[in-house]
Write an enzyme that holds these catalytic residues in place. Sequence first.
Site, PDB file in Angstrom:
ATOM      1  CE  LYS A 188      -9.470   9.796 -18.871  1.00  0.00           C
ATOM      2  NZ  LYS A 188      -9.734  11.077 -18.206  1.00  0.00           N
ATOM      3  CE1 TYR A 218     -12.918  13.370 -16.766  1.00  0.00           C
ATOM      4  CE2 TYR A 218     -12.906  13.135 -14.385  1.00  0.00           C
ATOM      5  CZ  TYR A 218     -13.098  12.597 -15.633  1.00  0.00           C
ATOM      6  OH  TYR A 218     -13.472  11.295 -15.747  1.00  0.00           O
ATOM      7  NE  ARG A 262      -3.046   0.334   3.245  1.00  0.00           N
ATOM      8  CZ  ARG A 262      -2.496   0.720   4.407  1.00  0.00           C
ATOM      9  NH1 ARG A 262      -1.961   1.912   4.540  1.00  0.00           N
ATOM     10  NH2 ARG A 262      -2.507  -0.104   5.436  1.00  0.00           N
ATOM     11  CG  ASP A 302      -6.098  17.518 -14.680  1.00  0.00           C
ATOM     12  OD1 ASP A 302      -5.344  16.975 -15.515  1.00  0.00           O
ATOM     13  OD2 ASP A 302      -7.175  16.999 -14.314  1.00  0.00           O
TER      14      ASP A 302
HETATM   15  C1  LIG Z   1     -10.128  11.447 -17.001  1.00  0.00           C
HETATM   16  C2  LIG Z   1      -9.654  12.685 -16.351  1.00  0.00           C
HETATM   17  C3  LIG Z   1      -9.518  12.751 -14.957  1.00  0.00           C
HETATM   18  C4  LIG Z   1      -9.865  11.598 -14.055  1.00  0.00           C
HETATM   19  O1  LIG Z   1      -9.039  10.510 -14.281  1.00  0.00           O
HETATM   20  P1  LIG Z   1      -9.479   8.972 -13.944  1.00  0.00           P
HETATM   21  O2  LIG Z   1      -8.225   8.232 -14.216  1.00  0.00           O
HETATM   22  O3  LIG Z   1     -10.608   8.642 -14.856  1.00  0.00           O
HETATM   23  O4  LIG Z   1      -9.895   8.951 -12.515  1.00  0.00           O
HETATM   24  C5  LIG Z   1      -9.058  13.941 -14.422  1.00  0.00           C
HETATM   25  N1  LIG Z   1      -8.766  14.998 -15.179  1.00  0.00           N
HETATM   26  C6  LIG Z   1      -8.900  14.980 -16.532  1.00  0.00           C
HETATM   27  C7  LIG Z   1      -8.570  16.191 -17.317  1.00  0.00           C
HETATM   28  C8  LIG Z   1      -9.351  13.823 -17.156  1.00  0.00           C
HETATM   29  O5  LIG Z   1      -9.507  13.802 -18.485  1.00  0.00           O
END
Ligand SMILES: *Cc1c(COP(=O)(O)O)cnc(C)c1O
Length: 399
Positions: free
Chosen positions: A207, A110, A57, A182
Amino acid sequence: MAEIRKGTQAIWAGEKESLAFGATQVPVVHSVSFGYDDMDEWYEVAVGNKAGHIYGRNTNPTVQAFEEKIRCLENAEAATSFSTGMAAISNTLGTFLSPGDRVVSIKDTYGGTNKIFTEFLPRQQVEITLCETGDHEAIEKELANGCKVLYLETPTNPTVKITDIERMAVAGKRVGALVIVDNTFATPINQQPLALGADLVIHSATKFLGGHADALGGALCGSKKLVEQVYHYREINGATLDPMAAYLLLRGMKTLKLRVDRQCENAMAVARYLQTKDIVESVYYPGLDDHPGHEVASRQMERYGGMLSFSVKGGVETVRHLLPKLKYANRAANLGSVETIVGPSRTTSHVECTPEERAAMGIPEGLIRYSAGIEDIEDLLEDLEQAFRSLPEEVLVKS
Ligand SMILES: *Cc1c(COP(=O)(O)O)cnc(C)c1O
């Protein structure tokens, strides 16, 4: 590894420490715990005086290699990882926010992030102010009233709006705010928020970093002092990245530069093509001269990214006929994969909103998000062309 170029870094960075038995590839270490015969050595590792692993963990060799690779790509002092991108976001905010604190952010974050701001943080007496995305004066005005965290995302979902990171970081620092960005849409190939003044960079590794839509994960990069605090919060709260997912993400990241360069080229070509179609109302891509964020994007991004969106005349009715006709596109909610992915905003990023709310946010019902894959561009353009051509007469008449 600072002087090595991104494409080389994506392949070589971070792996050496985790190799064993002469293997040239990072092993997937599934062991939950790590044993010690020497009680003194065990103690030294447990208290952090000696490198090593204790319990899955907290840390794991495969996961550590993933963290080290993203750390190098973002040119950061430290990095840690999470089970998902949302875990990266919620754990980071959870680490630094207490009742009475204030967050300044933008409306177009997001969907999941927006829910944290509107549903969960207010319950913990954290005050949230969401400014119009891309309205730099509005953000500066709110920052002047003081805040604990300035939270940004650029480019954003779904109309790929751009925020000037350098300018906002200066305004944030002036009031002592922690500046978090982000960087999921841009990737470290196109944008380096830390170099632009941000304190922390977040990724949904699910992504572009992983790039193959087969593993969930999240990452955080920044100074050792800040990242260690979030690591501690995460090791206790338990949103740990799985070793198998870390391996898949690592493997995907080796081709990050190749993929992202190709996705940017494809996105630009698709955006230019869409501009020539009568049935297309608007095309949103920061690489286009008429995009409101074009100038800032040209300054702070290497290229303009693999994400674009466009609205079609005839709204939902046209979307309903058009998207199923595409042969080389997944109709799905994710983005940033090697395959092209399309989806209507009303079903993907803004499914929780009413049509009225979407309209107020400047999201037409006929808006389509397009995540450019790495296919041959001729095939993507021909595919779009045949899909437009096959629209039934009644849809064309109405639109
Ligand atoms: C998909 C996404 C998230 C969240 O990510 P997960 O891996 O689905 O939890 C956060 N910020 C952006 C810009 C995203 O495209």
